[in-house]
Every structure is written in C-alpha cells, then in structure tokens.
Design an enzyme around this catalytic site. Structure first.
Site, PDB file in Angstrom:
ATOM      1  N   ASN A  52       0.883  -1.173   0.000  1.00 18.64           N
ATOM      2  CA  ASN A  52       0.000   0.000   0.000  1.00 18.64           C
ATOM      3  C   ASN A  52       0.915   1.215   0.000  1.00 18.64           C
ATOM      4  OD1 ASN A  52      -1.808   2.063   0.435  1.00 18.64           O
ATOM      5  ND2 ASN A  52      -2.734   1.169   2.265  1.00 18.64           N
TER       6      ASN A  52
ATOM      7  N   ARG B 125      -2.674  -2.132  -3.383  1.00 21.41           N
ATOM      8  CA  ARG B 125      -3.854  -1.307  -3.183  1.00 21.41           C
ATOM      9  C   ARG B 125      -3.763  -0.120  -4.140  1.00 21.41           C
ATOM     10  NH1 ARG B 125      -5.021   3.405   1.071  1.00 21.41           N
ATOM     11  NH2 ARG B 125      -7.259   3.652   0.719  1.00 21.41           N
TER      12      ARG B 125
ATOM     13  N   HIS C 191     -12.763   3.071   0.127  1.00 22.07           N
ATOM     14  CA  HIS C 191     -12.759   2.096   1.226  1.00 22.07           C
ATOM     15  C   HIS C 191     -13.492   0.810   0.840  1.00 22.07           C
ATOM     16  CE1 HIS C 191     -12.505   5.825   4.038  1.00 22.07           C
ATOM     17  NE2 HIS C 191     -11.282   5.342   3.847  1.00 22.07           N
TER      18      HIS C 191
ATOM     19  N   HIS D 144     -16.937   2.843   7.952  1.00 22.57           N
ATOM     20  CA  HIS D 144     -15.474   2.787   8.067  1.00 22.57           C
ATOM     21  C   HIS D 144     -15.019   4.144   8.589  1.00 22.57           C
ATOM     22  CE1 HIS D 144     -11.335   1.560   6.808  1.00 22.57           C
ATOM     23  NE2 HIS D 144     -11.188   2.878   6.860  1.00 22.57           N
TER      24      HIS D 144
ATOM     25  N   GLY E 156     -12.017   6.367  10.334  1.00 23.19           N
ATOM     26  CA  GLY E 156     -10.633   6.585  10.701  1.00 23.19           C
ATOM     27  C   GLY E 156     -10.322   8.047  10.452  1.00 23.19           C
ATOM     28  N   ASN E 157      -9.088   8.356  10.016  1.00 21.17           N
ATOM     29  CA  ASN E 157      -8.820   9.738   9.616  1.00 21.17           C
ATOM     30  C   ASN E 157      -9.638  10.077   8.376  1.00 21.17           C
ATOM     31  OD1 ASN E 157      -7.333  12.195  10.111  1.00 21.17           O
ATOM     32  ND2 ASN E 157      -6.269  11.786   8.201  1.00 21.17           N
TER      33      ASN E 157
ATOM     34  N   ARG F 265     -10.647  16.464   6.874  1.00 28.25           N
ATOM     35  CA  ARG F 265     -11.473  16.785   5.707  1.00 28.25           C
ATOM     36  C   ARG F 265     -12.842  17.272   6.157  1.00 28.25           C
ATOM     37  NH1 ARG F 265     -10.489  11.009   2.947  1.00 28.25           N
ATOM     38  NH2 ARG F 265      -8.234  10.929   3.285  1.00 28.25           N
TER      39      ARG F 265
ATOM     40  N   ASP G 263      -6.944  13.785  15.833  1.00 28.03           N
ATOM     41  CA  ASP G 263      -6.976  12.481  16.501  1.00 28.03           C
ATOM     42  C   ASP G 263      -8.195  12.407  17.411  1.00 28.03           C
ATOM     43  OD1 ASP G 263      -6.503  10.277  18.320  1.00 28.03           O
ATOM     44  OD2 ASP G 263      -4.425  10.290  17.630  1.00 28.03           O
ATOM     45  N   CYS G 264      -9.044  11.436  17.138  1.00 27.44           N
ATOM     46  CA  CYS G 264     -10.290  11.300  17.880  1.00 27.44           C
ATOM     47  C   CYS G 264     -10.044  11.063  19.375  1.00 27.44           C
ATOM     48  CB  CYS G 264     -11.107  10.154  17.296  1.00 27.44           C
ATOM     49  SG  CYS G 264     -12.805  10.125  17.856  1.00 27.44           S
TER      50      CYS G 264
ATOM     51  N   GLY H 148     -10.117   2.564  12.543  1.00 24.52           N
ATOM     52  CA  GLY H 148      -9.485   2.918  13.813  1.00 24.52           C
ATOM     53  C   GLY H 148     -10.442   3.515  14.828  1.00 24.52           C
TER      54      GLY H 148
ATOM     55  N   GLY I  87     -13.957   3.469  14.477  1.00 22.55           N
ATOM     56  CA  GLY I  87     -15.096   2.569  14.595  1.00 22.55           C
ATOM     57  C   GLY I  87     -14.830   1.375  15.487  1.00 22.55           C
TER      58      GLY I  87
ATOM     59  N   GLU J 181      -8.313  -5.165   5.258  1.00 20.43           N
ATOM     60  CA  GLU J 181      -8.174  -4.869   3.841  1.00 20.43           C
ATOM     61  C   GLU J 181      -7.004  -5.620   3.218  1.00 20.43           C
ATOM     62  OE1 GLU J 181      -9.214  -0.377   3.125  1.00 20.43           O
ATOM     63  OE2 GLU J 181      -8.433  -0.578   5.161  1.00 20.43           O
TER      64      GLU J 181
END
Length: 399
Positions: free
Chosen positions: A10, A89, A178, A206, A208-209, A239, A281-282, A329, A331, A384
């Site tokens: 990837n 990927r 995704h 899905h 994540g960032n 985003r 970062d969550c 990440g 979820g 993935e």
C-alpha cells in the site's frame, strides 16, 4: 487455493505499508511500514514473529530503495520462496475496473489515466507498482481497487446533477472508496448474524482519519458517502466532508483564497481538526471533551450527528436495515462515538448494550446492541490486506 503467501503493498506519497499474508488463514508472517521516504530520516519498521525491528535508510532514499531493502529482508527471513504474487492497493479505478486485475501494460495505462481523478493517491500507487515490478519481476502483480466494490451502484446513486456531458466526457461522477473494507466487514457481518447474503441489508461505517458509510444490499454496494474524491460525505480527521459548493467561490472571490489554498483548507485543515482547533486524533478530542473543552465537545457532537444522519438516510436504498457495522481505527476503538451514534438511531430498532460496547474495543469483534433488537450493531475489525492477498492469490492461480 494452495497454501501460499502474498506480498501486499500500500504505497503512499512518502510511505510504503507492506505485509506478507497467507490468503487462506489471513495470518501475517511479516508486516511493516517504510516511512518518511524521500525525506531526511527515512526508515523501515517491521514486525516478524512477534518481534519489532527498525532499519534506517539514507536521507532522501525513496520507494525503489525501500522496496529493494524489503526484498533483501524477505529473502533473509526465507519468506521469498513462498511468494506467489504481489498485491497492490490502488485507490481509484474509475469506471475501468469493477474487480481486481492482473497488471499488464493496458491496466498500467488505465491507472495512469485515472490519476487525474485521484492526484494525491494514484501516482503514489503507481510508484509502488513500478518499483515492485522491477524488484519482483518473476511474480504476477495484481491491482485491487478501493473503488471497485462500488461499481454496482446505479446511475441514480452515482451521478451528480451536473450537465451530463461532464460525465460522458470526463467521468465526473461518484465513485466511493474504502471498498475493500466495506466488502470485508459486510461479509463478516452476514456470517456472524447467520443472514442470507441475497436478502441482506447492511450499513457499514469505516471510521478513521478518512471516513465513509456504505449501503450494501444483497451483498452489493448500492450507495456510499464518498464521491468523485475522498472529500465528499462525513466529517473526517482533517477533511470537511459535505459543504455548500458555493463556499468555494466565496472563499476565492470574497476572501482572496487561491484554488490551492481552498483545496488545502478542505482536505487538511477542516474536519475534527478544524472544529476543535486541537487535533485530528479522535482520542485527543474525546479526552478534551471529557474535560469540558467546548470546541472538542462540539467537534465530537457534529461528527456523531452527521454520521448518524448519513446512516439513517441509507435505510432508503436498502428498504430497512438488518445490521450496522462499525470498523476502522475510530469505529473499532471508540465506544463513546458508537454509543452516541446508536443512541441517535434508536428509531431504527437498536439500543446500545453498554457493557458489550465497552468490551468491543482494541481489535475485538462483537455485537454491541441489546438482545432482541430488530436492528443489530456490531464492531468488526477490518482486514483490507487480507482481501488484497486473497484476490491476488486467486488471480495468480488462474493465470
């Protein structure tokens, strides 16, 4: 499929994630990341047999050197003899690709052409393909596309209400991303719940960032939240997700932004980062919100509200919902966000099981709604890399 190994790559603009996977068992025999490629202190970090290692590279060394070093590493560990393919990927396959394919000159050129639709991703993916083809010339190279799973969407779902000529001449439409993750966790959910694929109605989130939601009916994607690019849809790490398109002209004409500045604003300075003014970062946002930070609380509430609203809207193309799956990440690890989202979706017939929700963290799979709920919510860790390895091994065997 015989017992074989696949090297999965990837490739990003300054990084290279890799793994050697048994496609039958999903066991990883090697995994790692080459990071800061082309910069002052590049390095390769990898894990083998439970042990972590770091290999320093010379300043400025990039993808080909990193792959050359990876080849040396694979050979030194005796893993090269089992390899049957290299799986890549590729973020954007446009309308060219509805499934994974063996890479030849025609496929390579199609990926080059599609790079206009994903200028931040496909060129980097091509770097990895070219470097791996040189280093592993004896192995089949396979491209697995993020967009392929969503090619089952109908024109009603994938077209924008723009002049049709833009679609016909330039391929401007919604593609979604995704795909490998949405495919994997939806199939796992169907198995876990004992559903029949041909009559299943699954929504996958899905998170994540980058974040996206997918509506999957009878095992096929019928709608998804991302569009022409990965910017459309949900609030993400940096985003913006959905905005009024008129904002673009306002920023340019009234506030003097350049096109490049608007692109940077929407992709790298917005989302959780922009609202909280703390972090993308969550985990940091959740901690700050728990301490009473008002903008962190706002960012968390906005993220969950927009996510719940998107999930609810996908009950329309599905005609109802059997299960909601959290992955990625955020979820997989944020019981706080899962609880907030499920609470807002109680009208769909789901209620959170607080203890099960707490237990389903850190890579653990599990159902997080109360028994007897008409709609189930689950946490399923994505894989993935295994999807890529499986497809690559299958195509290598068939050639």
């Amino acid at each position: 499929m015989s017992s074989t190994h696949v090297l999965v790559l990837n490739c990003g603009s300054s990084s290279l994630k890799f793994a050697i996977i048994d496609p039958n068992t999903a066991q990883e025999h090697l995994s790692g990341l080459a990071e800061r490629l082309g910069e002052s202190n590049p390095q390769i970090k990898y894990k083998h047999q439970g042990q972590k290692h770091t290999v320093a590279l010379n300043a400025g060394e990039a993808h080909q050197i990193a792959i050359d070093k990876l080849v040396e590493l694979v050979k030194s560990l005796g893993l090269d003899k089992e390899l049957v393919a290299v799986g890549h990927r590729v973020v954007h396959g446009g309308e060219h690709f509805t499934q994974s394919v063996l890479i030849d000159d025609t496929v390579h050129q199609a990926i080059v052409k599609t790079a206009d639709l994903a200028p931040l991703h496909n060129p980097a993916n091509l770097l990895g393909i070219d470097a791996a083809t040189k280093a592993f010339s004896h192995l089949p190279q396979v491209a697995v596309f993020d967009t392929a799973f969503h090619q089952s969407m109908s024109p009603t779902a994938y077209l924008y209400a723009l002049p049709y000529e833009l679609y016909k001449s330039h391929g401007i439409r919604r593609y979604g991303f995704h795909g490998t993750s949405h495919y994997f966790v939806s199939t796992q959910a169907i198995k876990a719940l004992g559903l029949e694929q041909k009559s299943s109605r699954i929504i996958t989130a899905h998170l994540g960032n980058g974040c996206s939601v997918c509506a999957i009916k009878d095992g096929k994607s019928v709608d998804t939240s991302m569009g022409l690019t990965p910017l459309e849809g949900l609030i993400m790490g940096t985003r913006s997700g959905d905005i009024d398109p008129g904002l673009f002209s306002y920023l340019v004409n009234q506030l003097g932004y350049s096109v490049e500045q608007v692109d940077t604003l929407l992709n790298k300075q917005s989302g959780l980062q922009g609202i909280s003014e703390l972090s993308n970062d969550c985990r940091t946002i959740e901690e700050a919100a728990a301490d009473g930070h008002p903008q962190a609380t706002l960012a968390l509430d906005m993220f969950c509200y927009r996510l719940a609203k998107q999930i609810a809207s996908f009950a329309v193309p599905l005609g109802g919902v059997d299960a909601l799956v959290f992955t990625g990440g955020i979820g997989e690890n944020s019981d706080v966000i899962r609880a907030k989202v499920v609470e807002q979706l109680s009208f769909l017939g789901m209620e959170i099981d607080a203890q099960a929700n707490l237990d389903a963290r850190f890579g653990k799979e599990g159902e997080i709604t109360r028994s007897g709920n008409t709609t189930k919510a689950l946490v399923i860790p994505t894989n993935e890399e295994w999807v890529i390895a499986h497809d690559a091994a299958q195509l290598a065997q068939e050639q």
